[in-house]
Write a protein that holds these residues in place. Structure first.
Motif, short mmCIF file in Angstrom:
data_model
loop_
_atom_site.label_atom_id
_atom_site.label_comp_id
_atom_site.label_asym_id
_atom_site.label_seq_id
_atom_site.Cartn_x
_atom_site.Cartn_y
_atom_site.Cartn_z
N GLU A 242 -28.74 -19.67 10.69
CA GLU A 242 -27.56 -19.68 9.82
C GLU A 242 -26.96 -21.08 9.69
OE1 GLU A 242 -25.19 -15.72 9.67
OE2 GLU A 242 -25.46 -16.24 11.77
N TYR B 255 -29.10 -9.83 4.82
CA TYR B 255 -27.75 -9.88 5.40
C TYR B 255 -26.65 -9.80 4.35
CZ TYR B 255 -29.82 -10.56 9.91
OH TYR B 255 -30.54 -10.36 11.06
N ASP C 191 -27.84 -23.07 6.61
CA ASP C 191 -27.25 -22.68 5.32
C ASP C 191 -25.94 -23.47 5.15
OD1 ASP C 191 -25.36 -21.31 3.63
OD2 ASP C 191 -26.63 -19.53 3.71
N LYS D 293 -22.63 -21.50 5.17
CA LYS D 293 -22.30 -20.94 6.48
C LYS D 293 -21.94 -22.06 7.45
CE LYS D 293 -24.78 -16.58 6.25
NZ LYS D 293 -25.95 -15.84 6.75
N ASP E 233 -31.37 -13.87 3.67
CA ASP E 233 -30.17 -13.84 2.81
C ASP E 233 -30.05 -12.49 2.13
OD1 ASP E 233 -29.60 -16.38 3.51
OD2 ASP E 233 -30.41 -17.31 1.69
N HIS F 231 -19.17 -15.10 14.41
CA HIS F 231 -19.45 -13.71 14.00
C HIS F 231 -18.41 -12.76 14.58
CE1 HIS F 231 -23.13 -13.65 11.66
NE2 HIS F 231 -23.62 -14.58 12.44
#
Length: 258
Positions: A139, A44, A142, A145, A41, A100
């Motif tokens: 990810e 990024y 999370d 996300k 975290d 992404h």
């Protein structure tokens, strides 16, 4: 600055997944008390630390997968990419990758989406691409996300020019996404839709279902019939009760085993 074995392993793992230097790995891990997830975290969320992607190499990757007739990557190119990465095209990690890349449509990447996405991820070689897959999978753990990826999936999976998502596509996407989040009612929900609804899914139903799965206990013990759920979700609750899938706040064995 002697590190114990456990810490050294974490530094190594961090460098492999992020492609960062040892110095950056140490900074991020120390900042997060040596929690790997926390260190990702930190890493990024700081754009300056992003590993640098060489534009020429990114362009070369694009050329490898580009369709011979149009300036895009289409199904054949994506299949080749999946082969190179040793990942199934149906794997949820491909959805995370498309998120992404801010890809507009399933099974295709425009040049801008592909190159922009790889630069943002700091990928300029197949090796880095391969290493980044593990991070992309992480990810999904999370919540914030996951919600973004879940909501992105609606627009990505629907047919161009359509407002709603075809039912069979929606069901496939739900099974993929909820295999990650492990919502026990996903099969019942898909079955209910096929029996009772049999129509395309609206964006509202799509996004509300995630809230329902997050907030309402699978035994429906905290379900509020007066809540502002879409009628389809209220109907689903009725269906669960009518069919004895849920009884007095308990999931029957049947729904767990079928």
């Amino acid at each position: 600055n002697k590190l114990g074995r456990g810490h050294r392993d974490k530094v190594q793992q961090f460098m492999t997944i992020t492609g960062s230097s040892e110095k950056v790995a140490l900074q991020a891990l120390k900042a997060s008390d040596w929690h790997l997830e926390g260190a990702f975290d930190v890493f990024y969320s700081q754009p300056l630390v992003k590993s640098y992607a060489d534009t020429r190499h990114v362009e070369a990757l694009y050329k490898r997968y580009k369709d011979p007739h149009v300036d895009m990557i289409l199904v054949d190119g994506i299949t080749l990419l999946c082969n190179d990465l040793q990942v199934d095209p149906q794997d949820i990690v491909m959805l995370v990758l498309s998120w992404h890349m801010k890809a507009a449509t399933m099974c295709e990447f425009s040049k801008q989406e592909f190159i922009g996405g790889l630069q943002a991820l700091g990928i300029d070689s197949l090796e880095k691409f391969h290493d980044k897959m593990q991070f992309m999978r992480s990810e999904l753990k999370d919540d914030q996300k996951f919600r973004e990826i879940y909501n992105f999936a609606f627009g990505w999976a629907k047919e161009k020019g359509q407002k709603s998502l075809a039912l069979d596509t929606a069901i496939g996407m739900w099974q993929l996404l909820f295999a990650e989040k492990q919502w026990p009612l996903v099969d019942d929900w898909c079955q209910f839709l096929q029996i009772r609804h049999n129509k395309a899914i609206s964006r509202d139903t799509w996004s509300q279902l995630l809230e329902f799965a997050r907030m309402v206990d699978p035994t429906l013990s905290n379900y509020d019939a007066e809540g502002a759920w879409p009628y389809l979700i209220d109907e689903f609750v009725e269906y669960l009760n009518e069919n004895g899938i849920i009884q007095k706040g308990q999931l029957n064995d049947w729904s767990q085993n079928h």
